[in-house]
Scaffold this motif. Structure first.
Motif, short mmCIF file in Angstrom:
data_model
loop_
_atom_site.label_atom_id
_atom_site.label_comp_id
_atom_site.label_asym_id
_atom_site.label_seq_id
_atom_site.Cartn_x
_atom_site.Cartn_y
_atom_site.Cartn_z
N HIS A 139 46.62 90.95 -11.01
CA HIS A 139 47.76 91.85 -10.96
C HIS A 139 48.46 91.95 -9.60
O HIS A 139 49.59 92.43 -9.55
N ILE A 140 47.80 91.55 -8.52
CA ILE A 140 48.38 91.78 -7.20
C ILE A 140 48.55 90.49 -6.39
O ILE A 140 49.57 90.29 -5.77
N ILE A 145 43.45 101.67 -5.47
CA ILE A 145 42.03 101.94 -5.68
C ILE A 145 41.64 101.42 -7.06
O ILE A 145 42.20 101.83 -8.07
N CYS A 146 40.69 100.49 -7.04
CA CYS A 146 40.19 99.91 -8.29
C CYS A 146 38.89 100.60 -8.66
O CYS A 146 37.91 100.48 -7.94
N ARG A 147 38.93 101.30 -9.73
CA ARG A 147 37.76 102.06 -10.17
C ARG A 147 36.79 101.16 -10.91
O ARG A 147 37.18 100.32 -11.71
N VAL A 158 49.09 95.85 2.15
CA VAL A 158 48.47 96.71 1.15
C VAL A 158 46.96 96.65 1.33
O VAL A 158 46.43 95.64 1.79
N ILE A 159 46.29 97.74 1.01
CA ILE A 159 44.83 97.78 1.02
C ILE A 159 44.38 97.95 -0.43
O ILE A 159 44.83 98.88 -1.10
N VAL A 160 43.53 97.06 -0.89
CA VAL A 160 42.94 97.18 -2.22
C VAL A 160 41.47 97.50 -1.99
O VAL A 160 40.78 96.77 -1.29
N ILE A 161 41.02 98.61 -2.56
CA ILE A 161 39.66 99.07 -2.30
C ILE A 161 39.00 99.51 -3.60
O ILE A 161 39.69 100.00 -4.50
N GLY A 162 37.73 99.32 -3.69
CA GLY A 162 36.99 99.74 -4.87
C GLY A 162 36.55 101.18 -4.75
O GLY A 162 36.52 101.77 -3.68
N SER A 163 36.22 101.75 -5.89
CA SER A 163 35.68 103.10 -5.96
C SER A 163 34.46 103.06 -6.85
O SER A 163 34.48 102.46 -7.91
N ARG A 164 33.39 103.69 -6.39
CA ARG A 164 32.15 103.68 -7.17
C ARG A 164 32.13 104.76 -8.25
O ARG A 164 31.19 104.84 -9.01
N GLY A 165 33.13 105.60 -8.28
CA GLY A 165 33.17 106.64 -9.30
C GLY A 165 32.03 107.63 -9.18
O GLY A 165 31.35 107.93 -10.14
N GLN A 166 31.80 108.16 -7.97
CA GLN A 166 30.65 109.02 -7.76
C GLN A 166 30.79 110.42 -8.36
O GLN A 166 29.83 111.15 -8.42
N GLY A 167 31.95 110.78 -8.82
CA GLY A 167 32.11 112.10 -9.42
C GLY A 167 32.57 113.13 -8.40
O GLY A 167 32.37 112.98 -7.20
N LYS A 168 33.19 114.20 -8.88
CA LYS A 168 33.80 115.20 -7.99
C LYS A 168 32.79 115.91 -7.10
O LYS A 168 33.03 116.11 -5.92
N LEU A 169 31.66 116.32 -7.66
CA LEU A 169 30.68 117.08 -6.88
C LEU A 169 30.11 116.23 -5.75
O LEU A 169 30.09 116.66 -4.59
N LYS A 170 29.66 115.04 -6.06
CA LYS A 170 29.08 114.17 -5.03
C LYS A 170 30.13 113.81 -3.98
O LYS A 170 29.85 113.81 -2.79
N ARG A 171 31.35 113.52 -4.42
CA ARG A 171 32.42 113.16 -3.49
C ARG A 171 32.75 114.33 -2.57
O ARG A 171 33.03 114.16 -1.40
N THR A 172 32.68 115.56 -3.10
CA THR A 172 32.97 116.74 -2.29
C THR A 172 31.98 116.88 -1.14
O THR A 172 32.37 117.18 -0.01
N PHE A 173 30.71 116.63 -1.40
CA PHE A 173 29.69 116.79 -0.36
C PHE A 173 29.53 115.57 0.52
O PHE A 173 29.27 115.69 1.72
N LEU A 174 29.65 114.37 -0.04
CA LEU A 174 29.41 113.15 0.72
C LEU A 174 30.68 112.49 1.22
O LEU A 174 30.63 111.63 2.08
N GLY A 175 31.81 112.86 0.65
CA GLY A 175 33.06 112.21 1.01
C GLY A 175 33.23 110.92 0.23
O GLY A 175 32.34 110.48 -0.47
N SER A 176 34.38 110.33 0.34
CA SER A 176 34.67 109.10 -0.36
C SER A 176 35.46 108.20 0.56
O SER A 176 36.51 108.60 1.10
#
Length: 131
Positions: free
Chosen positions: A6-7, A123-125, A90-108
């Motif tokens: 796609h890119i 961001i590619c999930r 452009v920056i293309v980066i992956g996301s591990r999908g850690q969820g809102k709670l984990k992302r809130t405490f650990l950052g993303s």
């Protein structure tokens, strides 16, 4: 494969960036032998990823891809600095999908790159990651 499908354009210069784990804060409480072991493990993992990225890029016709592994405390910051250094469009980066709670405490890393970058970020999930 989303990036390739796609890119990516043949005229693009692809930079594959891996920011190794930062051991600075934890390193203060490690024995020298344990610290050496952790750094060696990180070096081997980085070498393995480099080889995988190179093989992947050749297999997919992106033979001129560059691999970089900047070191620093915050992975998101190192990615942005590297993108600025190479004048990325452009920056293309992956996301591990850690969820809102984990992302809130650990950052993303992907969230931080998105919010601090001066160039577009895609961001590619990971569709296989848990919600």
């Amino acid at each position: 494969m989303g990036y390739l499908n796609h890119i990516h354009q043949p005229s693009n210069q692809l930079h594959l960036v891996h920011v190794p784990e930062y051991w600075g804060d934890v390193a203060r409480i490690m024995t020298p032998a344990k610290l050496h072991e952790m750094y060696e493990m990180t070096r081997r993992e980085t070498d393995r990823l480099r080889q995988n990225y190179i093989e992947w890029s050749v297999q997919h016709g992106v033979a001129d891809a560059k691999f970089a592994h900047p070191h620093g405390h915050d992975a998101w910051h190192e990615i942005i600095k590297y993108a600025e250094k190479v004048k990325a469009g452009v920056i293309v980066i992956g996301s591990r999908g850690q969820g809102k709670l984990k992302r809130t405490f650990l950052g993303s890393v992907s969230d931080s790159v998105l919010h601090h970058s001066h160039v577009p970020v895609v961001i590619c999930r990971n569709k296989d990651a848990e919600q």
